[in-house]
Design a protein around this motif. Structure first.
Motif, PDB file in Angstrom:
ATOM      1  N   MET A  59       0.843  -1.188   0.000  1.00 48.56           N
ATOM      2  CA  MET A  59       0.000   0.000   0.000  1.00 48.56           C
ATOM      3  C   MET A  59       0.886   1.249   0.000  1.00 48.56           C
ATOM      4  SD  MET A  59      -3.231   0.638   0.281  1.00 48.56           S
ATOM      5  CE  MET A  59      -4.302   1.958   0.595  1.00 48.56           C
ATOM      6  N   PRO A  60       0.734   2.099  -0.980  1.00 50.26           N
ATOM      7  CA  PRO A  60       1.556   3.305  -1.038  1.00 50.26           C
ATOM      8  C   PRO A  60       1.290   4.236   0.147  1.00 50.26           C
ATOM      9  CG  PRO A  60       0.426   2.924  -3.129  1.00 50.26           C
ATOM     10  CD  PRO A  60      -0.131   1.961  -2.141  1.00 50.26           C
ATOM     11  N   THR A  61       2.355   4.814   0.668  1.00 50.72           N
ATOM     12  CA  THR A  61       2.261   5.765   1.776  1.00 50.72           C
ATOM     13  C   THR A  61       2.246   7.187   1.214  1.00 50.72           C
ATOM     14  OG1 THR A  61       4.646   5.927   1.968  1.00 50.72           O
ATOM     15  CG2 THR A  61       3.567   4.180   3.263  1.00 50.72           C
ATOM     16  N   ALA A  62       2.119   8.155   2.100  1.00 45.37           N
ATOM     17  CA  ALA A  62       2.140   9.562   1.678  1.00 45.37           C
ATOM     18  C   ALA A  62       3.447   9.899   0.969  1.00 45.37           C
ATOM     19  CB  ALA A  62       1.923  10.476   2.882  1.00 45.37           C
ATOM     20  N   ILE A  63       4.557   9.354   1.450  1.00 47.08           N
ATOM     21  CA  ILE A  63       5.856   9.654   0.838  1.00 47.08           C
ATOM     22  C   ILE A  63       5.971   8.996  -0.540  1.00 47.08           C
ATOM     23  CG2 ILE A  63       7.163   7.819   2.007  1.00 47.08           C
ATOM     24  CD1 ILE A  63       8.504  11.325   1.503  1.00 47.08           C
ATOM     25  N   HIS A  64       5.377   7.817  -0.711  1.00 43.72           N
ATOM     26  CA  HIS A  64       5.311   7.195  -2.046  1.00 43.72           C
ATOM     27  C   HIS A  64       4.577   8.125  -3.014  1.00 43.72           C
ATOM     28  CE1 HIS A  64       5.933   3.169  -0.101  1.00 43.72           C
ATOM     29  NE2 HIS A  64       6.545   2.916  -1.251  1.00 43.72           N
ATOM     30  N   LYS A  65       3.434   8.636  -2.556  1.00 40.86           N
ATOM     31  CA  LYS A  65       2.602   9.489  -3.411  1.00 40.86           C
ATOM     32  C   LYS A  65       3.332  10.781  -3.764  1.00 40.86           C
ATOM     33  CE  LYS A  65      -1.598   7.425  -1.645  1.00 40.86           C
ATOM     34  NZ  LYS A  65      -2.688   7.520  -0.703  1.00 40.86           N
ATOM     35  N   LEU A  66       4.063  11.354  -2.810  1.00 43.53           N
ATOM     36  CA  LEU A  66       4.839  12.562  -3.100  1.00 43.53           C
ATOM     37  C   LEU A  66       5.936  12.277  -4.126  1.00 43.53           C
ATOM     38  CD1 LEU A  66       5.172  14.160   0.448  1.00 43.53           C
ATOM     39  CD2 LEU A  66       4.001  15.151  -1.537  1.00 43.53           C
ATOM     40  N   CYS A  67       6.592  11.130  -3.985  1.00 43.80           N
ATOM     41  CA  CYS A  67       7.637  10.761  -4.953  1.00 43.80           C
ATOM     42  C   CYS A  67       7.041  10.569  -6.342  1.00 43.80           C
ATOM     43  CB  CYS A  67       8.361   9.489  -4.509  1.00 43.80           C
ATOM     44  SG  CYS A  67       9.434   9.695  -3.082  1.00 43.80           S
TER      45      CYS A  67
ATOM     46  N   ASP B  96       2.755  -1.174  -4.555  1.00 41.18           N
ATOM     47  CA  ASP B  96       2.239  -2.381  -5.205  1.00 41.18           C
ATOM     48  C   ASP B  96       3.282  -3.100  -6.054  1.00 41.18           C
ATOM     49  OD1 ASP B  96      -0.205  -1.821  -4.033  1.00 41.18           O
ATOM     50  OD2 ASP B  96      -0.970  -0.747  -5.785  1.00 41.18           O
ATOM     51  N   GLU B  97       4.370  -2.416  -6.421  1.00 43.75           N
ATOM     52  CA  GLU B  97       5.445  -3.031  -7.198  1.00 43.75           C
ATOM     53  C   GLU B  97       6.633  -3.424  -6.318  1.00 43.75           C
ATOM     54  OE1 GLU B  97       6.380  -0.904 -10.840  1.00 43.75           O
ATOM     55  OE2 GLU B  97       4.378  -0.011 -10.785  1.00 43.75           O
ATOM     56  N   GLY B  98       6.431  -3.335  -5.006  1.00 41.55           N
ATOM     57  CA  GLY B  98       7.473  -3.731  -4.072  1.00 41.55           C
ATOM     58  C   GLY B  98       8.545  -2.683  -3.862  1.00 41.55           C
ATOM     59  N   ARG B  99       8.291  -1.451  -4.277  1.00 42.63           N
ATOM     60  CA  ARG B  99       9.297  -0.397  -4.164  1.00 42.63           C
ATOM     61  C   ARG B  99       9.109   0.419  -2.888  1.00 42.63           C
ATOM     62  NH1 ARG B  99       7.964   2.390  -9.776  1.00 42.63           N
ATOM     63  NH2 ARG B  99       6.017   2.367  -8.634  1.00 42.63           N
ATOM     64  N   THR B 100      10.201   0.629  -2.180  1.00 41.41           N
ATOM     65  CA  THR B 100      10.191   1.574  -1.072  1.00 41.41           C
ATOM     66  C   THR B 100      10.207   2.981  -1.660  1.00 41.41           C
ATOM     67  OG1 THR B 100      12.596   1.682  -0.971  1.00 41.41           O
ATOM     68  CG2 THR B 100      11.514  -0.013   0.416  1.00 41.41           C
TER      69      THR B 100
ATOM     70  N   GLY C 245      17.845   1.526   6.335  1.00 42.92           N
ATOM     71  CA  GLY C 245      17.436   0.153   6.062  1.00 42.92           C
ATOM     72  C   GLY C 245      16.662   0.005   4.762  1.00 42.92           C
ATOM     73  N   ALA C 246      16.130   1.112   4.248  1.00 42.77           N
ATOM     74  CA  ALA C 246      15.365   1.070   2.999  1.00 42.77           C
ATOM     75  C   ALA C 246      16.233   0.657   1.817  1.00 42.77           C
ATOM     76  CB  ALA C 246      14.719   2.424   2.735  1.00 42.77           C
ATOM     77  N   CYS C 247      17.539   0.859   1.916  1.00 36.96           N
ATOM     78  CA  CYS C 247      18.409   0.499   0.785  1.00 36.96           C
ATOM     79  C   CYS C 247      18.678  -1.003   0.733  1.00 36.96           C
ATOM     80  CB  CYS C 247      19.708   1.295   0.824  1.00 36.96           C
ATOM     81  SG  CYS C 247      20.749   0.872   2.189  1.00 36.96           S
ATOM     82  N   GLU C 248      18.157  -1.759   1.695  1.00 40.79           N
ATOM     83  CA  GLU C 248      18.343  -3.212   1.728  1.00 40.79           C
ATOM     84  C   GLU C 248      17.105  -3.967   1.242  1.00 40.79           C
ATOM     85  OE1 GLU C 248      19.495  -4.211   5.713  1.00 40.79           O
ATOM     86  OE2 GLU C 248      21.098  -2.722   5.720  1.00 40.79           O
ATOM     87  N   ILE C 249      16.050  -3.240   0.886  1.00 41.46           N
ATOM     88  CA  ILE C 249      14.790  -3.882   0.511  1.00 41.46           C
ATOM     89  C   ILE C 249      14.688  -3.975  -1.007  1.00 41.46           C
ATOM     90  CG2 ILE C 249      12.271  -3.721   0.620  1.00 41.46           C
ATOM     91  CD1 ILE C 249      12.636  -2.273   3.314  1.00 41.46           C
ATOM     92  N   GLU C 250      14.518  -5.208  -1.487  1.00 42.40           N
ATOM     93  CA  GLU C 250      14.388  -5.463  -2.927  1.00 42.40           C
ATOM     94  C   GLU C 250      12.943  -5.255  -3.365  1.00 42.40           C
ATOM     95  OE1 GLU C 250      15.599  -9.538  -3.195  1.00 42.40           O
ATOM     96  OE2 GLU C 250      17.723  -9.041  -3.138  1.00 42.40           O
ATOM     97  N   ASP C 251      12.775  -4.799  -4.599  1.00 43.01           N
ATOM     98  CA  ASP C 251      11.428  -4.703  -5.166  1.00 43.01           C
ATOM     99  C   ASP C 251      11.012  -6.082  -5.695  1.00 43.01           C
ATOM    100  OD1 ASP C 251      12.626  -5.040  -7.687  1.00 43.01           O
ATOM    101  OD2 ASP C 251      12.453  -2.917  -8.212  1.00 43.01           O
ATOM    102  N   HIS C 252       9.868  -6.154  -6.368  1.00 38.88           N
ATOM    103  CA  HIS C 252       9.364  -7.444  -6.856  1.00 38.88           C
ATOM    104  C   HIS C 252      10.295  -8.115  -7.866  1.00 38.88           C
ATOM    105  CE1 HIS C 252       5.779  -7.162  -4.579  1.00 38.88           C
ATOM    106  NE2 HIS C 252       5.128  -6.320  -5.359  1.00 38.88           N
ATOM    107  N   ASP C 253      11.141  -7.336  -8.533  1.00 32.05           N
ATOM    108  CA  ASP C 253      12.093  -7.900  -9.495  1.00 32.05           C
ATOM    109  C   ASP C 253      13.449  -8.196  -8.866  1.00 32.05           C
ATOM    110  OD1 ASP C 253      10.367  -7.883 -11.733  1.00 32.05           O
ATOM    111  OD2 ASP C 253      10.730  -5.740 -12.012  1.00 32.05           O
TER     112      ASP C 253
END
Length: 190
Positions: A1-9, A49-53, A77-85
């Motif tokens: 679920m996208p957060t406010a910061i996702h939406k701003l980006c 939804d695409e697994g992106r921080t 820690g966000a730089c250690e999280i992989e997206d869906h790919d």
């Protein structure tokens, strides 16, 4: 679920404004160190939804170095999280073309992408040799597959040298093959 910061980006990525990332920086500044700072840190670890921080989304979308630095200062820690790919933020940074500019303070050459790579590898040292899940490409493979002609010697030396990560040797980085059996240097020549 996208957060406010996702939406701003996402808004910044789609914007035609002169300084589209300013609202993102303002949001990070307002919430970091405040009572909502813990929520901001948590939001920076959440995926869309695409697994992106938000960090992956920002790097993928070409955010300026100060945005990446600000996000990492809140939650590295966000730089250690992989997206869906299976891509880390460093893979997205290596996919972007390298731009060259001049530091207005002292007129020295400045490469924002190199600074972003430095921030990402300092926060997650092993990412420099981490292969994507889908193509098994390291950051060096990605950098030489996309916009290889824009890469600076400093950036390539940094990637080949393992990002100056203690214990990483150039042969270790250069000797890694991708899912098609190619060395990174094969990617540079086609």
């Amino acid at each position: 679920m996208p957060t406010a910061i996702h939406k701003l980006c996402q808004t910044a990525i789609n914007s035609t404004r002169a300084h589209p990332w300013t609202p993102v920086l303002e949001y990070l500044t307002q919430h970091h160190g405040s009572s909502s700072g813990t929520q901001l840190s948590s939001d920076l670890l959440k995926c869309d939804d695409e697994g992106r921080t938000p960090l992956s989304l920002a790097v993928q979308g070409g955010a300026p170095e100060m945005i990446v630095r600000a996000m990492l200062s809140v939650e590295n820690g966000a730089c250690e999280i992989e997206d869906h790919d299976g891509w880390l933020p460093i893979h997205w940074a290596c996919k972007r073309p390298t731009t060259h500019t001049v530091n207005t303070t002292d007129n020295t050459p400045y490469c924002p992408q190199h600074q972003i790579l430095t921030h990402l590898t300092q926060a997650n040292p092993t990412s420099i040799v981490t292969a994507t899940k889908n193509t098994l490409q390291t950051p060096l493979h990605v950098a030489l597959t996309h916009y290889a002609n824009t890469r600076t010697v400093d950036t390539l030396s940094y990637l080949v040298g393992g990002g100056n990560v203690r214990g990483t040797l150039p042969n270790e980085v250069l000797g890694l093959v991708d899912g098609q059996g190619r060395l990174a240097l094969h990617c540079a020549v086609g």
